[in-house]
Design a protein around this motif. Structure first.
Motif, short mmCIF file in Angstrom:
data_model
loop_
_atom_site.label_atom_id
_atom_site.label_comp_id
_atom_site.label_asym_id
_atom_site.label_seq_id
_atom_site.Cartn_x
_atom_site.Cartn_y
_atom_site.Cartn_z
N LYS A 433 -1.15 -1.18 0.03
CA LYS A 433 -1.09 -0.31 1.23
C LYS A 433 -0.16 0.93 0.93
CE LYS A 433 2.86 -2.60 3.31
NZ LYS A 433 3.18 -3.28 4.51
N ASP A 434 0.42 0.68 -0.32
CA ASP A 434 1.37 1.81 -0.86
C ASP A 434 0.59 2.88 -1.54
OD1 ASP A 434 3.47 0.52 0.28
OD2 ASP A 434 3.79 -0.73 -1.57
N ASN A 435 -0.70 2.63 -1.93
CA ASN A 435 -1.46 3.48 -2.77
C ASN A 435 -1.78 4.66 -1.83
OD1 ASN A 435 -2.26 0.81 -4.46
ND2 ASN A 435 -2.01 2.48 -5.91
N ASP A 436 -1.65 5.82 -2.44
CA ASP A 436 -2.67 7.16 -1.69
C ASP A 436 -4.02 6.71 -1.83
OD1 ASP A 436 -0.29 8.29 -1.05
OD2 ASP A 436 -0.28 9.43 -2.97
N GLN A 437 -4.86 7.26 -0.90
CA GLN A 437 -6.26 7.15 -1.17
C GLN A 437 -6.89 7.19 -2.68
OE1 GLN A 437 -8.18 9.78 1.79
NE2 GLN A 437 -7.80 11.38 0.56
N VAL A 438 -7.78 6.31 -2.90
CA VAL A 438 -7.98 6.28 -4.51
C VAL A 438 -9.53 6.54 -4.20
CG1 VAL A 438 -8.36 4.75 -6.42
CG2 VAL A 438 -6.30 4.28 -4.96
N GLU A 439 -10.20 7.64 -5.16
CA GLU A 439 -11.44 7.82 -5.24
C GLU A 439 -12.31 6.62 -5.77
OE1 GLU A 439 -14.30 11.27 -7.28
OE2 GLU A 439 -12.23 11.54 -7.29
#
Length: 478
Positions: A433-439
């Motif tokens: 949940k700490d990740n920014d959106q990942v392509e």
């Protein structure tokens, strides 16, 4: 019953209610009123004999103490004078499900089905929500008794799929006193019509199947062409299941009036309806359960795409030339993007001297739409192996969003176990949940466990025995 408009009545809790206009004409059980605050609906029963009145009051006292699935409108207050009855929350901005079951005479079928009432995707999701509510009720061994379009309310807004269940005084525990509530003839199971059984969960399953069939096909499962052109008596006989199921192979009662099966059913839904209306007509235990229908409708709602030409929802099913045509306007659409789920597991290959090998098979493919795609855990989990990890069968597991630039991005707001393996790479990247959106791109793969068995072409590959018998699910972006 005398007219009580303008009368103030007092509940058993001491709360007073000023009755205003009647909601509907007087029914068989009693009458329903509005009240002056506009927050509640008051249902009052006709007086019976002393035994009937005592039983009815006992049942209401039992009902008000029960917990219910969240879309059931429960009794909030009880009355003993001048009539036995109860108060419940007033449902606003909702209409009877019947409005979605009977086509409008003022519009074409396509206009009414797709534009006026929301189309296939909304109907499938409504079917999911309705079936899941009854599944949750059945888990507590309670039957609703009178599933019909009159008792299910849906949002007036054709873009919203909210529902609620009213008249829950029909609910009872099988084996108890049903209060002579048998159901609505169009939806009653054959054994109820013939008075061989009292209502129970199996008869609920039958009634639910009829409702869902009508919601999707806009016709009754036993009212085919030979009944449509017949007498009212034949129609009543059809409601009792005395005619063949319209989709039974070589059925003389097939229908050209309702929507075609291939337009509104997946293969799975078609099989589930067949189970109920052919095998389950006489064999009650063969009927499809509410939970099975709930998950099948949810899966089907994730297999539809929106036509670029007419804007109507239809299944993303290619023809023999792998082209995607809309059944409503016959226009060709571009191939959508899919998320395909696969299972990996050990199998014994008899042709190779019983050598144990690893195998991977596709399970389901779902369309990724131009919006938030919430992927639920019933697609992620092997329900037999790892079901203990999930509190509910439809919890959100992760999300895939399509951005304005046309690219898809992966998010994990629930902090589920999630790994991304980019196409052509071996590394698995943990997504939290700490990740920014990942392509996420073509042939990228998602894993839902921190362990996995690798597909190997090496006949001498070492087998990890601790994973034998386990199924590992993953997903591919296609």
């Amino acid at each position: 019953m005398k007219d009580l408009e303008g009368m103030i009545i007092t509940s058993t809790s001491g709360q007073t209610y000023l009755l205003t206009e009647k909601v509907d004409k007087q029914g068989a059980q009693g009458i329903v009123y509005e009240e002056s605050t506009g927050k509640f609906i008051i249902k009052l029963y006709k007086r019976g004999n002393e035994y009937q009145n005592r039983n009815r009051m006992n049942k209401l006292e039992w009902l008000i103490k029960q917990s219910y699935p969240d879309q059931f409108i429960k009794p909030l207050d009880l009355f003993t004078e001048p009539y036995i009855g109860y108060a419940m929350e007033k449902v606003i901005n909702h209409i009877s499900l019947n409005k979605l079951l009977v086509p409008s005479r003022e519009l074409t079928m396509s206009e009414w089905y797709n534009e006026e009432t929301g189309g296939l995707r909304r109907r499938l999701f409504l079917g999911h929500k309705i079936a899941m509510q009854f599944a949750l009720l059945h888990e507590s061994n309670r039957a609703y008794c009178d599933i019909s379009g009159n008792n299910i309310m849906v949002n007036k807004d054709s873009k919203v799929a909210s529902i609620c269940m009213i008249d829950i005084d029909n609910i009872y525990i099988p084996g108890g006193d049903s209060g002579n509530i048998l159901g609505t003839s169009r939806y009653m199971a054959p054994e109820i019509v013939t008075k061989q059984m009292q209502p129970d969960i199996f008869t609920d399953d039958y009634s639910l199947a009829v409702i869902l069939f009508e919601l999707l096909r806009c016709g009754h499962p036993y009212v085919g062409d030979m009944v449509e052109d017949g007498t009212p008596e034949q129609q009543e006989q059809a409601y009792r299941g005395m005619y063949p199921y319209v989709d039974e192979e070589d059925s003389p009662n097939s229908s050209t009036q309702m929507l075609p099966v291939e337009v509104v059913f997946t293969n799975k839904l078609a099989d589930l309806f067949y189970r109920t209306f052919v095998k389950g007509k006489e064999n009650r235990v063969a009927r499809t359960t509410a939970r099975e229908f709930a998950l099948a409708c949810l899966e089907a709602s994730n297999k539809v795409m929106k036509c670029n030409e007419c804007g109507h929802w239809h299944y993303a099913s290619p023809d023999k030339e792998r082209k995607y045509f809309c059944p409503w306007c016959d226009e060709e659409n571009e191939r959508p993007i899919f998320l395909q789920f696969k299972d990996r597991y050990y199998v014994v290959d008899a042709k190779e001297r019983n050598r144990i090998i690893l195998k991977e098979e596709p399970v389901e493919s779902f369309v990724l739409r131009e919006e938030k795609n919430a992927i639920t855990n019933n697609y992620i989990s092997n329900l037999y192996i790892r079901r203990d990890k999930f509190s509910k069968p439809v919890d959100q597991y992760f999300v895939i969003n399509k951005a304005k630039n046309g690219k898809f991005y992966l998010l994990n707001p629930k902090n589920s176990i999630l790994y991304l393996q980019k196409n052509g790479q071996k590394e698995r990247i943990p997504i939290t949940k700490d990740n920014d959106q990942v392509e996420i791109g073509y042939k990228d793969r998602l894993f839902f466990s921190d362990i996995d068995i690798n597909i190997s072409k090496d006949p001498n590959a070492e087998i990890d025995e601790k994973y034998r018998g386990l199924v590992f699910r993953n997903a591919v972006f296609l």
